[in-house]
Design an enzyme around this catalytic site. Structure first.
Site, PDB file in Angstrom:
ATOM      1  N   THR A 240       0.669  -1.525   0.203  1.00 47.27           N
ATOM      2  CA  THR A 240      -0.370  -0.127   0.325  1.00 47.27           C
ATOM      3  C   THR A 240       1.043   1.580  -0.307  1.00 47.27           C
ATOM      4  O   THR A 240       2.573   1.541   0.252  1.00 47.27           O
ATOM      5  CB  THR A 240      -1.011   0.012   1.230  1.00 47.27           C
ATOM      6  OG1 THR A 240      -1.534   0.695   1.103  1.00 47.27           O
ATOM      7  CG2 THR A 240       0.238   0.284   2.340  1.00 47.27           C
ATOM      8  N   GLN A 262      -1.069   4.492   6.763  1.00 51.00           N
ATOM      9  CA  GLN A 262      -0.190   3.847   5.753  1.00 51.00           C
ATOM     10  C   GLN A 262       0.476   2.629   5.795  1.00 51.00           C
ATOM     11  O   GLN A 262       0.448   1.518   5.909  1.00 51.00           O
ATOM     12  CB  GLN A 262      -0.344   4.076   4.752  1.00 51.00           C
ATOM     13  CG  GLN A 262      -1.445   4.611   3.812  1.00 51.00           C
ATOM     14  CD  GLN A 262      -2.635   3.934   3.697  1.00 51.00           C
ATOM     15  OE1 GLN A 262      -3.725   4.179   4.685  1.00 51.00           O
ATOM     16  NE2 GLN A 262      -2.740   3.489   2.728  1.00 51.00           N
ATOM     17  N   HIS A 265       0.557  -0.724   7.971  1.00 49.51           N
ATOM     18  CA  HIS A 265       0.019  -2.118   6.975  1.00 49.51           C
ATOM     19  C   HIS A 265       1.416  -3.470   7.354  1.00 49.51           C
ATOM     20  O   HIS A 265       0.535  -4.231   6.509  1.00 49.51           O
ATOM     21  CB  HIS A 265      -0.827  -1.543   6.129  1.00 49.51           C
ATOM     22  CG  HIS A 265      -2.126  -1.150   5.675  1.00 49.51           C
ATOM     23  ND1 HIS A 265      -3.229  -1.976   5.252  1.00 49.51           N
ATOM     24  CD2 HIS A 265      -2.219   0.383   5.184  1.00 49.51           C
ATOM     25  CE1 HIS A 265      -4.831  -1.392   5.665  1.00 49.51           C
ATOM     26  NE2 HIS A 265      -3.757   0.286   4.953  1.00 49.51           N
ATOM     27  N   GLU A 332      -1.440   4.979  -5.507  1.00 48.28           N
ATOM     28  CA  GLU A 332      -2.965   4.569  -4.957  1.00 48.28           C
ATOM     29  C   GLU A 332      -3.707   5.558  -3.845  1.00 48.28           C
ATOM     30  O   GLU A 332      -4.719   5.825  -4.125  1.00 48.28           O
ATOM     31  CB  GLU A 332      -2.279   3.135  -4.341  1.00 48.28           C
ATOM     32  CG  GLU A 332      -3.207   2.876  -3.095  1.00 48.28           C
ATOM     33  CD  GLU A 332      -3.094   1.776  -2.054  1.00 48.28           C
ATOM     34  OE1 GLU A 332      -4.049   0.299  -2.076  1.00 48.28           O
ATOM     35  OE2 GLU A 332      -2.185   1.593  -1.762  1.00 48.28           O
ATOM     36  N   HIS A 333      -3.062   5.979  -2.825  1.00 46.29           N
ATOM     37  CA  HIS A 333      -3.519   7.389  -1.906  1.00 46.29           C
ATOM     38  C   HIS A 333      -2.537   8.371  -2.504  1.00 46.29           C
ATOM     39  O   HIS A 333      -1.633   8.288  -1.863  1.00 46.29           O
ATOM     40  CB  HIS A 333      -3.827   6.647  -0.691  1.00 46.29           C
ATOM     41  CG  HIS A 333      -4.524   5.615  -0.217  1.00 46.29           C
ATOM     42  ND1 HIS A 333      -3.464   4.422   0.002  1.00 46.29           N
ATOM     43  CD2 HIS A 333      -5.970   4.994  -0.709  1.00 46.29           C
ATOM     44  CE1 HIS A 333      -4.505   3.153   0.333  1.00 46.29           C
ATOM     45  NE2 HIS A 333      -5.863   3.363   0.121  1.00 46.29           N
ATOM     46  N   ASP A 366     -10.568   4.279   3.533  1.00 45.95           N
ATOM     47  CA  ASP A 366     -10.496   2.316   3.457  1.00 45.95           C
ATOM     48  C   ASP A 366     -11.872   2.547   4.115  1.00 45.95           C
ATOM     49  O   ASP A 366     -11.564   1.601   4.163  1.00 45.95           O
ATOM     50  CB  ASP A 366      -9.418   2.284   4.692  1.00 45.95           C
ATOM     51  CG  ASP A 366      -7.831   2.875   3.751  1.00 45.95           C
ATOM     52  OD1 ASP A 366      -8.062   2.839   3.028  1.00 45.95           O
ATOM     53  OD2 ASP A 366      -7.285   3.070   4.865  1.00 45.95           O
ATOM     54  N   HIS A 425     -12.246 -10.924 -47.302  1.00 45.42           N
ATOM     55  CA  HIS A 425     -13.410 -10.132 -46.203  1.00 45.42           C
ATOM     56  C   HIS A 425     -14.511  -9.047 -47.388  1.00 45.42           C
ATOM     57  O   HIS A 425     -16.076  -9.685 -46.751  1.00 45.42           O
ATOM     58  CB  HIS A 425     -12.327  -9.193 -45.475  1.00 45.42           C
ATOM     59  CG  HIS A 425     -12.397  -9.613 -44.619  1.00 45.42           C
ATOM     60  ND1 HIS A 425     -11.159 -10.431 -44.118  1.00 45.42           N
ATOM     61  CD2 HIS A 425     -12.172  -9.081 -42.529  1.00 45.42           C
ATOM     62  CE1 HIS A 425     -10.866 -10.738 -42.938  1.00 45.42           C
ATOM     63  NE2 HIS A 425     -11.125  -9.987 -42.219  1.00 45.42           N
TER      64      HIS A 425
END
Length: 440
Positions: A240, A262, A265, A332-333, A366, A425
């Site tokens: 994260t 963060q 984590h 990510e954030h 979150d 075609h």
């Protein structure tokens, strides 16, 4: 506790050169892939027996069955702390509000008189969702995976979470309670690459799925890569990340707290502050020590995360340069803690999710913002999106032309087919008009 990267004084490099200057965790999915390959193929050939054996090997539990009994789901919900239940219910309610609005409707475009193209959106038939259960328990990830799948109209939803020795080989009871709240009754005690393989190949107990989503460790990411093409995936989620773009108006107490939030984590979690204020940088550094000392998971997660190569305070000459840095980083954030934060947030191109101003911390996202927290990591926000209702939908074009509408464009189709040396075609159209190209 946290290093500095000083990018002041010289013009910032462009593209990859700038990305290479920024902190990032080491996360070698390719190396992990070789280790998960034999596990995945063992599950393919032995099915449930392999799952039970790996539960003993990796999780230290002896399973009689991999699927969680309905009674265990019911008991977990009945015994759930009422405050946790209320919080989960509110998280679910808010997530449904946001994700229900994301569903696209069918749209028909008239290209020419008698010629239409309709785009309809069809949900994936069956999905396997993953909720991690290693260092922490994540009932919030159950919510973030299940709600968009349900709002997309997915008919068959299965969920896996690692078996826990403490709970007799079942996934954590809060995970089970969240499943019960959401009406998901197909739940498996399986973790990591084993769970992904179970979903991809199917076993005697679990039908194969079309798609697997959900965050996890490097083994989950490697298994997703292994099965890409056989199944759809959301993303190869890595450790994260939080990045904070801040100026002198930011509160160092808030910024430090958010970086720590963060870092707790995982020891590989990334915490990055980008600022044009030397004073703020120094104040945040001073704040980190007492805040870290006052919390939990200090030595095994937070200190290694903040001290690691993936975390840093990045000093820039201006917020314009700061914007270039956070776009190159693709967090990510991403929090924007500046004067006129909304205006700066509007200019960001690359982020999984953006949190605007001092009252929208990542922790809100979150759990209870209504947004989704399953987001791209490792710079993948430059090309990928977070989990949403759209993740579980497939757009299908329906082409409907009349004879006259086809006749009107046949000469163009024949011309292009011959230009590509694909005469058959063009012949497919000529055959409908007696092998003569209609005159328009």
């Amino acid at each position: 506790m946290i290093s500095r990267i000083d990018l002041r004084g010289d013009a910032l490099p462009e593209g990859g050169a700038l990305r290479d200057l920024l902190p990032r965790a080491e996360f070698d999915v390719e190396a992990a892939l070789e280790k998960v390959r034999p596990i995945c193929e063992d599950v393919h050939h032995r099915g449930t027996a392999a799952l039970i054996e790996y539960a003993q090997k990796f999780d230290g539990v002896t399973l009689e069955q991999v699927r969680v009994p309905a009674a265990a789901l019911k008991t977990a919900l009945e015994e759930l702390d009422p405050a946790v239940r209320a919080a989960l219910e509110e998280s679910i309610r808010r997530a449904r509000i946001v994700h229900r609005e994301q569903r696209r409707g069918e749209h028909t475009t008239q290209v020419v008189p008698g010629g239409t193209v309709t785009e309809k959106w069809v949900p994936v038939e069956r999905v396997g969702l993953y909720a991690p259960g290693g260092r922490s328990v994540y009932p919030s990830s159950v919510v973030m995976n299940v709600v968009p799948a349900q709002e997309a109209g997915v008919e068959s939803i299965a969920l896996a979470s690692p078996p826990q020795k403490e709970f007799g080989g079942l996934p954590h009871p809060t995970i089970l309670a969240a499943c019960a709240l959401l009406g998901v009754d197909e739940v498996y005690a399986a973790g990591g690459a084993v769970a992904v393989a179970m979903f991809a190949y199917g076993t005697q107990d679990c039908l194969p799925v079309n798609m697997v989503t959900g965050p996890g460790n490097i083994w989950v990411a490697a298994a997703k890569r292994y099965f890409t093409g056989r199944i759809g995936i959301d993303t190869e989620a890595g450790p994260t990340e939080i990045a904070v773009l801040a100026d002198s108006t930011a509160d160092p107490v808030h910024v430090a707290a958010d970086l720590i939030s963060q870092a707790e984590h995982d020891p590989l979690a990334a915490a990055v502050l980008v600022t044009d204020s030397e004073e703020l940088a120094a104040a945040v550094e001073r704040e980190l020590e007492p805040q870290v000392a006052a919390t939990k998971h200090v030595e095994d997660r937070i200190r290694p995360a903040l001290a690691g190569r993936q975390s840093a305070i990045v000093l820039v000459d201006s917020l314009e340069d700061g914007l270039k840095v956070v776009d190159a980083y693709g967090a990510e954030h991403l929090e924007i803690q500046t004067a006129d934060a909304a205006a700066w947030a509007a200019r960001v191109r690359n982020a999984g999710a953006i949190f605007v101003g001092p009252w929208a911390p990542v922790s809100l996202g979150d759990y209870c913002a209504g947004s989704n927290h399953v987001l791209p990591t490792g710079g993948c926000a430059c090309h990928s999106s977070g989990l949403s209702v759209q993740s579980f939908l497939r757009g299908i074009h329906i082409v409907d032309y009349t004879r006259d509408a086809l006749a009107e464009v046949t000469h163009h189709v024949v011309t292009l087919a011959e230009a590509e040396d694909l005469p058959a075609h063009g012949a497919a159209l000529k055959a409908r008009f007696g092998w003569k190209v209609p005159v328009t």
